[in-house]
Design a protein around this motif. Structure first.
Motif, PDB file in Angstrom:
ATOM      1  N   PRO A 117       0.824  -1.210   0.000  1.00 13.46           N
ATOM      2  CA  PRO A 117       0.000   0.000   0.000  1.00 13.46           C
ATOM      3  C   PRO A 117       0.861   1.265   0.000  1.00 13.46           C
ATOM      4  O   PRO A 117       1.904   1.316   0.632  1.00 13.46           O
ATOM      5  CB  PRO A 117      -0.802  -0.113   1.301  1.00 13.46           C
ATOM      6  N   VAL A 118       0.407   2.258  -0.729  1.00 18.01           N
ATOM      7  CA  VAL A 118       1.120   3.522  -0.829  1.00 18.01           C
ATOM      8  C   VAL A 118       0.119   4.645  -0.597  1.00 18.01           C
ATOM      9  O   VAL A 118      -0.985   4.607  -1.111  1.00 18.01           O
ATOM     10  CB  VAL A 118       1.773   3.683  -2.228  1.00 18.01           C
ATOM     11  N   MET A 121      -0.004  11.436  -1.857  1.00 21.74           N
ATOM     12  CA  MET A 121       0.580  12.636  -1.252  1.00 21.74           C
ATOM     13  C   MET A 121      -0.447  13.745  -1.048  1.00 21.74           C
ATOM     14  O   MET A 121      -0.321  14.553  -0.137  1.00 21.74           O
ATOM     15  CB  MET A 121       1.755  13.146  -2.088  1.00 21.74           C
ATOM     16  N   LEU A 122      -1.476  13.796  -1.870  1.00 19.58           N
ATOM     17  CA  LEU A 122      -2.523  14.795  -1.684  1.00 19.58           C
ATOM     18  C   LEU A 122      -3.241  14.558  -0.344  1.00 19.58           C
ATOM     19  O   LEU A 122      -3.587  15.511   0.365  1.00 19.58           O
ATOM     20  CB  LEU A 122      -3.514  14.735  -2.844  1.00 19.58           C
ATOM     21  N   THR A 123      -3.412  13.289   0.028  1.00 15.82           N
ATOM     22  CA  THR A 123      -4.018  12.953   1.314  1.00 15.82           C
ATOM     23  C   THR A 123      -3.130  13.410   2.468  1.00 15.82           C
ATOM     24  O   THR A 123      -3.614  13.965   3.459  1.00 15.82           O
ATOM     25  CB  THR A 123      -4.266  11.429   1.410  1.00 15.82           C
ATOM     26  N   VAL A 124      -1.849  13.200   2.346  1.00 16.92           N
ATOM     27  CA  VAL A 124      -0.904  13.642   3.382  1.00 16.92           C
ATOM     28  C   VAL A 124      -0.972  15.153   3.532  1.00 16.92           C
ATOM     29  O   VAL A 124      -1.039  15.690   4.648  1.00 16.92           O
ATOM     30  CB  VAL A 124       0.534  13.191   3.052  1.00 16.92           C
ATOM     31  N   LEU A 145      15.340   2.841   3.482  1.00 15.67           N
ATOM     32  CA  LEU A 145      15.236   1.454   3.023  1.00 15.67           C
ATOM     33  C   LEU A 145      14.270   0.649   3.886  1.00 15.67           C
ATOM     34  O   LEU A 145      14.575  -0.451   4.325  1.00 15.67           O
ATOM     35  CB  LEU A 145      16.620   0.792   3.009  1.00 15.67           C
ATOM     36  N   ALA A 146      13.091   1.197   4.170  1.00 17.05           N
ATOM     37  CA  ALA A 146      12.133   0.565   5.079  1.00 17.05           C
ATOM     38  C   ALA A 146      11.645  -0.793   4.564  1.00 17.05           C
ATOM     39  O   ALA A 146      11.613  -1.762   5.307  1.00 17.05           O
ATOM     40  CB  ALA A 146      10.933   1.487   5.304  1.00 17.05           C
ATOM     41  N   PHE A 147      11.280  -0.875   3.290  1.00 14.71           N
ATOM     42  CA  PHE A 147      10.710  -2.119   2.775  1.00 14.71           C
ATOM     43  C   PHE A 147      11.666  -3.309   2.871  1.00 14.71           C
ATOM     44  O   PHE A 147      11.277  -4.373   3.335  1.00 14.71           O
ATOM     45  CB  PHE A 147      10.228  -1.931   1.332  1.00 14.71           C
TER      46      PHE A 147
END
Length: 168
Positions: A117-118, A121-124, A145-147
């Motif tokens: 899930p991504v 950016m408009l929501t953020v 490098l979270a993923f």
């Protein structure tokens, strides 16, 4: 034009600044495009940093293709490049991201296993505006490098991407 900064003035009216088409269209997404840019060397440096970060965290071991188990497929890999900018449009840095090539999923076999899930950016930005209006505090965290730091249940085989030379 891309909205790049949402602010709220004393009357609680929304004011947005936008990037010009020239700046917004100045983004690079593929290896071939990046290497044709005037700042190709900066993208190459970003690639080296991305590879060094993965190597430092021991995300992989480079092995000969002949050692790959029978029946396993190697996932294609691609580079994704971007010029990261400040809200003013000023260049902040060059970013290179090594990605597993999409579109290799098989319906009914591994289609949903590769979903990630991504957030839009408009929501953020909308949430940040709401925080500003209601005088709420917000914090952000950048996971490097979270993923790849997630635990895996099985080995994954991936092709070496374009632009990476491996010396045996």
């Amino acid at each position: 034009n891309a909205v790049n900064d949402g602010t709220c003035n004393q009357f609680h009216f929304m004011a947005f600044s936008t990037l010009t088409d020239e700046v917004a269209s100045n983004e690079v997404f593929t290896y071939a495009q990046a290497m044709k840019q005037h700042d190709a060397e900066d993208f190459r440096t970003a690639m080296e940093k991305e590879l060094a970060d993965h190597t430092l965290r021991e995300h992989w071991v480079i092995v000969p293709r002949s050692s790959m188990p029978t029946g396993k497929k190697a996932i294609m890999s691609i580079w994704s490049f971007k010029r990261k900018r400040l809200p003013t449009g000023e260049l902040l840095k060059h970013k290179a991201r090594l990605c597993a090539h999409g579109g290799m999923q098989q319906w009914g076999e591994n289609y949903w296993e590769t979903y990630s899930p991504v957030v839009n950016m408009l929501t953020v930005r909308l949430l940040l505006i709401i925080c500003k209006i209601h005088k709420l505090h917000s914090k952000s965290i950048d996971f490097v490098l979270a993923f790849p730091q997630a635990e895996l249940e099985e080995d994954i085989w991936m092709e070496i991407p374009l632009g990476v030379d491996i010396i045996s």
